[in-house]
Design a protein around this motif. Structure first.
Motif, short mmCIF file in Angstrom:
data_model
loop_
_atom_site.label_atom_id
_atom_site.label_comp_id
_atom_site.label_asym_id
_atom_site.label_seq_id
_atom_site.Cartn_x
_atom_site.Cartn_y
_atom_site.Cartn_z
N THR A 118 75.49 34.71 183.98
CA THR A 118 76.70 35.08 184.73
C THR A 118 77.70 35.83 183.86
O THR A 118 78.18 36.91 184.21
CB THR A 118 77.36 33.82 185.31
OG1 THR A 118 76.45 33.19 186.22
CG2 THR A 118 78.64 34.17 186.04
N ALA A 143 72.90 42.40 188.94
CA ALA A 143 71.98 41.27 188.99
C ALA A 143 71.42 41.17 190.41
O ALA A 143 72.19 41.13 191.38
CB ALA A 143 72.68 39.98 188.61
N MET A 202 69.03 35.36 190.02
CA MET A 202 69.46 34.52 188.90
C MET A 202 68.44 33.39 188.77
O MET A 202 68.34 32.53 189.66
CB MET A 202 70.86 33.96 189.15
CG MET A 202 71.94 35.03 189.28
SD MET A 202 72.20 36.04 187.79
CE MET A 202 73.03 34.89 186.73
N GLN A 252 69.31 28.13 187.54
CA GLN A 252 70.40 27.76 188.44
C GLN A 252 71.53 27.03 187.72
O GLN A 252 72.67 27.01 188.21
CB GLN A 252 69.86 26.91 189.59
CG GLN A 252 68.85 27.62 190.46
CD GLN A 252 69.45 28.82 191.18
OE1 GLN A 252 70.35 28.68 192.01
NE2 GLN A 252 68.97 30.02 190.85
N GLN A 305 74.98 30.17 186.08
CA GLN A 305 73.60 30.60 186.23
C GLN A 305 73.20 31.55 185.11
O GLN A 305 74.02 32.35 184.65
CB GLN A 305 73.41 31.29 187.58
CG GLN A 305 73.55 30.38 188.78
CD GLN A 305 73.20 31.11 190.07
OE1 GLN A 305 73.80 32.13 190.40
NE2 GLN A 305 72.23 30.60 190.79
N ALA A 317 69.43 36.51 184.33
CA ALA A 317 69.51 37.39 185.49
C ALA A 317 68.33 38.35 185.54
O ALA A 317 67.91 38.90 184.51
CB ALA A 317 70.81 38.19 185.44
N ILE A 376 71.07 33.56 194.01
CA ILE A 376 72.34 33.93 193.39
C ILE A 376 73.44 33.09 194.04
O ILE A 376 73.67 33.17 195.24
CB ILE A 376 72.63 35.42 193.57
CG1 ILE A 376 71.55 36.27 192.88
CG2 ILE A 376 74.02 35.77 193.03
CD1 ILE A 376 71.71 37.77 193.11
N ASP A 377 74.11 32.28 193.23
CA ASP A 377 75.16 31.38 193.71
C ASP A 377 76.52 32.04 193.47
O ASP A 377 77.14 31.86 192.42
CB ASP A 377 75.06 30.04 192.98
CG ASP A 377 76.07 29.01 193.49
OD1 ASP A 377 76.91 29.38 194.33
OD2 ASP A 377 76.01 27.86 193.03
N ILE A 430 79.54 31.65 190.49
CA ILE A 430 79.86 32.86 189.74
C ILE A 430 81.35 33.17 189.84
O ILE A 430 82.00 33.50 188.84
CB ILE A 430 79.01 34.04 190.24
CG1 ILE A 430 77.55 33.84 189.86
CG2 ILE A 430 79.54 35.37 189.70
CD1 ILE A 430 76.59 34.78 190.57
N PHE A 435 76.62 41.70 191.70
CA PHE A 435 75.55 40.80 192.14
C PHE A 435 75.12 41.19 193.55
O PHE A 435 75.92 41.14 194.49
CB PHE A 435 76.03 39.34 192.13
CG PHE A 435 76.44 38.85 190.77
CD1 PHE A 435 75.52 38.21 189.93
CD2 PHE A 435 77.74 39.03 190.32
CE1 PHE A 435 75.91 37.77 188.69
CE2 PHE A 435 78.13 38.59 189.05
CZ PHE A 435 77.21 37.96 188.23
N THR A 467 72.66 40.23 196.49
CA THR A 467 71.80 39.15 196.98
C THR A 467 70.75 39.63 197.97
O THR A 467 69.87 38.85 198.36
CB THR A 467 72.64 38.06 197.66
OG1 THR A 467 73.28 38.61 198.83
CG2 THR A 467 73.71 37.52 196.72
N TRP A 506 66.87 39.27 197.08
CA TRP A 506 66.42 37.88 197.10
C TRP A 506 66.31 37.38 198.55
O TRP A 506 65.35 36.70 198.91
CB TRP A 506 67.39 36.99 196.33
CG TRP A 506 66.98 35.54 196.35
CD1 TRP A 506 66.09 34.92 195.54
CD2 TRP A 506 67.43 34.55 197.29
NE1 TRP A 506 65.95 33.59 195.90
CE2 TRP A 506 66.76 33.34 196.96
CE3 TRP A 506 68.32 34.56 198.35
CZ2 TRP A 506 66.97 32.16 197.67
CZ3 TRP A 506 68.53 33.39 199.06
CH2 TRP A 506 67.86 32.20 198.71
#
Length: 337
Positions: free
Chosen positions: A90, A105, A108, A111, A213, A216, A292-293, A297, A320, A322, A325
């Motif tokens: 992160t 990213a 990730m 976690q 996290q 990456a 990806i959280d 982040i 980031f 997402t 993913w």
């Protein structure tokens, strides 16, 4: 059919098949992935995606480039010298964006942070607050930002801590040249324990409320803009490689050992087991590897900005992505229980 006609037909078919095979090979997209460190189980998913043909099946011709202490993988990926990277976490992405690097990213892997700090039981250091006035060693290749986040969360001024560069060896800590040293739970901590050093106290980022996290999967803005289908293919194949790695550990370690030199099997087995704990947890367990959280982040960024580690917030939606993913099917990223 005469023998001559049959031979001519056979030769023609052989030639056609050869041309067809050449066309298929040339159709594969040539890409590279830069690892942030030397070959080891930390990158098992990449090795297995290559070994099992997941990259090839996705239409990718992947070259795996190792990292090392004198390599700046973020710069290589952001510039397009490498197409993809398995980079820091992160904080590395945030600081790269602050520097103007067009790095994004797209997954990730870990976690929760694999980093921790160690001090000897007899050091008198019982909390991060006790880092004040102490010699604290960290790696200045990205992980230093985890230390900065922990200090910020604990309201400890960096100026009050003697922060020094840590070599890629635990020997100075063993010799008590540092009061506190950084470890990863999948590598250096095992080195200490395997050496019989158990009289230590551990300080985890999570204990300071830092859920950071790490590792990456990253690429450049240009790659996402120009070839999103290639990015999607790489993300899916890489996560599929990690899923296979955790579900077939013995075979995975065999492949890892072939990927590097001087690797010790038991150490790599311990590393892979610890990586599973870091990756198949929280959203990585419930929703799939590589999640990806953005909430965690954002919290890390808020701490860094509040403590002036970051000059100003960066655009998280640009840093980031997402979407890749989210488009990866569950069967490619959910580890069997």
């Amino acid at each position: 059919m005469s023998r001559h006609k049959y031979s001519a037909l056979t030769m023609g078919l052989t030639l056609a098949l050869g041309i067809f095979a050449t066309d298929l090979a040339s159709a594969a997209e040539a890409v590279s992935v830069r690892l942030k460190w030397l070959p080891q189980a930390q990158f098992a998913g990449v090795y297995m995606a290559q070994e099992k043909g997941f990259y090839k099946d996705a239409g990718l011709d992947v070259t795996i480039n190792p990292g090392g202490p004198n390599i700046a993988p973020e710069t290589l990926v952001a510039s397009g010298s490498d197409t993809f990277g398995i980079l820091g976490g992160t904080e590395v992405i945030l600081f790269s964006r602050e520097k103007g690097l067009p790095l994004v990213a797209v997954g990730m892997l870990q976690q929760i942070s694999p980093h921790a700090f160690v001090a000897y039981d007899d050091s008198g250091i019982e909390s991060v607050q006790d880092f004040k006035g102490k010699r604290v060693a960290t790696w200045f290749a990205g992980p230093q930002y985890t230390l900065f986040s922990m200090l910020a969360a604990e309201d400890v001024d960096q100026a009050d801590v003697d922060i020094v560069s840590q070599p890629f060896s635990m020997q100075p800590f063993i010799e008590k040249q540092f009061d506190v040293a950084m470890v990863t739970t999948y590598n250096e901590l095992n080195v200490l324990r395997e050496g019989g050093i158990n009289n230590i106290r551990l300080f985890y980022p999570g204990d300071s409320g830092v859920i950071s996290q790490q590792d990456a999967i990253a690429t450049s803005e240009q790659m996402i803009r120009d070839k999103p289908e290639v990015v999607q293919a790489f993300v899916e194949a890489t996560l599929k490689g990690w899923k296979y790695a955790f579900e077939n550990k013995e075979e995975t370690i065999d492949t890892v050992l072939k990927s590097g030199t001087g690797l010790e099997r038991r150490h790599q087995e311990l590393m892979l087991d610890e990586l599973e704990k870091l990756m198949v947890v929280r959203r990585g367990k419930d929703e799939g590897l590589g999640a990806i959280d953005l909430e965690s982040i954002s919290a890390v960024q808020d701490n860094l900005v509040a403590f002036e580690g970051l000059k100003a917030p960066v655009d998280l939606s640009a840093a980031f992505d997402t979407s890749f993913w989210e488009k990866t099917p569950a069967e490619s990223k959910k580890v069997a229980e």
